[in-house]
Design a protein around this motif. Sequence first.
Motif: not given
Length: 64
Positions: A29-37, A39-45
């Motif tokens: 759902p759209a409410s998951h967009l920013w938490p997933l973003q 999380a992905e940014a944290g893993l990449t960092l």
Amino acid sequence: MDAQCDVGVDPVTCLARHHADRWYLDYHPASHLWPLQWAEAGLTLAAAALAATAAVRWFRRTRA
């Protein structure tokens, strides 16, 4: 034979080609967009920091 049914492919033909009898759609759902973003940014960092640390250690070891 294609691996997936893309846009523009007749759904009935695609289902028959893959011996399927129905579609299945799974989405976030759209409410998951920013938490997933974030999380992905944290893993990449974290991966970048690990790679930089490994490169600095390797460089120091080869220069000594």
